[in-house]
Design an enzyme around this catalytic site. Structure first.
Site, mmCIF file in Angstrom:
data_model
loop_
_atom_site.group_PDB
_atom_site.id
_atom_site.type_symbol
_atom_site.label_atom_id
_atom_site.label_comp_id
_atom_site.label_asym_id
_atom_site.label_seq_id
_atom_site.Cartn_x
_atom_site.Cartn_y
_atom_site.Cartn_z
ATOM 1 N N LYS A 53 11.305 27.384 48.811
ATOM 2 C CA LYS A 53 10.420 28.435 48.315
ATOM 3 C C LYS A 53 10.336 28.364 46.800
ATOM 4 C CE LYS A 53 11.341 32.979 47.906
ATOM 5 N NZ LYS A 53 10.673 33.474 46.657
ATOM 6 N N ASP A 63 5.294 30.933 46.876
ATOM 7 C CA ASP A 63 5.304 32.395 46.997
ATOM 8 C C ASP A 63 4.840 33.037 45.690
ATOM 9 O OD1 ASP A 63 5.758 34.952 47.921
ATOM 10 O OD2 ASP A 63 7.920 34.884 47.526
ATOM 11 N N LYS A 95 2.301 35.581 45.767
ATOM 12 C CA LYS A 95 1.909 36.960 46.102
ATOM 13 C C LYS A 95 0.612 37.386 45.423
ATOM 14 C CE LYS A 95 6.722 38.486 46.752
ATOM 15 N NZ LYS A 95 7.457 37.319 46.251
ATOM 16 N N ASP A 114 -5.654 40.498 44.052
ATOM 17 C CA ASP A 114 -6.735 40.695 43.097
ATOM 18 C C ASP A 114 -8.023 40.902 43.887
ATOM 19 O OD1 ASP A 114 -8.337 40.620 40.681
ATOM 20 O OD2 ASP A 114 -6.740 39.420 39.773
ATOM 21 N N THR A 119 11.249 44.149 50.135
ATOM 22 C CA THR A 119 12.554 44.574 50.668
ATOM 23 C C THR A 119 13.350 45.381 49.652
ATOM 24 O OG1 THR A 119 13.501 42.427 50.048
ATOM 25 C CG2 THR A 119 12.741 42.687 52.316
ATOM 26 N N ARG A 135 20.254 33.194 46.647
ATOM 27 C CA ARG A 135 21.536 33.123 45.958
ATOM 28 C C ARG A 135 22.739 32.750 46.833
ATOM 29 N NH1 ARG A 135 20.080 38.686 42.945
ATOM 30 N NH2 ARG A 135 18.840 38.775 44.855
#
Length: 242
Positions: free
Chosen positions: A37, A64, A66, A69, A128, A220
């Protein structure tokens, strides 16, 4: 170490420069095909070349960014992303029906022009990091979190999206109400005993599998692990064991 392409563990490359990224990827055997990603930090820092470099190494890419617009702007941007050969990319479902439709149209046109399969168009529902309280008090949404996410997922499906990014806590609820081939890609995954960080709605890889996640996004716990390869293998095994 084989990766299930039907249920990938997507590694979030939260690195600030190419040196850190290279050091991380060099730890994996050359024959292993990962799903990686690329988010805003890496893409804005290194640009489209980093996407092409990773694509040339044979890895699948989840780009990714996002997008959110007006439909015309998103459509033109998606033409460019479709040309890159990525496998997944994202928009915000809150952009609305016309934007979702325009995004899919642009993505399809760009991929066709470059000779690639159309990437899967995934829509972000609610991040999230957003709690139920924030949903009501800051976004002024009267629905529950589950109801809000369902409405956005249904909108995505109706207007050409292939799936949603959602909390693993919502997957089981959503799956019963959406098409069988609709994808549920879930961040907020933490191995048992790991710190949650800024994620407020989390599950372990095995729990996400039981809930019905199509793919999980893990950053992570893999990228900062003492041995990232072992951490990845463990998470992959847990996710595929259910």
């Amino acid at each position: 170490m084989e990766l299930s392409m039907e249920k990938p563990v997507m590694i979030a490359l939260d690195f600030k420069n190419q040196g850190e990224l290279k050091h991380f990827l060099d730890q994996f055997p050359a024959h292993v095909k990962l799903t990686l990603k690329i988010g805003m930090e890496l893409f804005y820092g290194l640009g489209p070349d980093i996407v092409r470099d990773i694509h040339e190494k044979g890895h699948d890419i989840f780009l990714d960014l996002k997008l959110n617009d007006i439909p015309n702007t998103v459509e033109k941007a998606m033409v460019q992303l479709g040309r890159m050969g990525v496998q997944y990319t994202t928009i915000h479902a809150l952009g609305g029906s016309e934007m979702i439709r325009a995004a899919k149209r642009g993505l399809t046109a760009g991929a066709k022009e470059a000779g690639y399969q159309t990437p899967k168009l995934l829509a972000v529902t609610e991040l999230t990091s957003i709690s139920e309280t924030q949903l009501h008090e800051e976004q002024n949404v009267g629905l529950s979190m589950s109801e809000q996410v369902l409405k956005l997922a249904e909108l995505t499906s109706q207007f050409g999206g292939d799936g949603v990014i959602c909390s693993p806590n919502e997957v089981e609820y959503l799956k019963a109400k959406l098409p069988e081939d609709f994808l549920f890609v879930t961040p907020g995954i933490r191995p048992a005993g790991a710190e949650k960080g800024d994620q407020k709605r989390t599950m372990t890889p095995a729990e996400a599998a039981v809930a019905g996640s199509s793919a999980i996004v893990v950053g992570r716990p893999i990228t900062l692990a003492e041995d990232p390869v072992v951490a990845y293998q463990t998470i992959l095994s847990d996710f595929l064991s259910k």
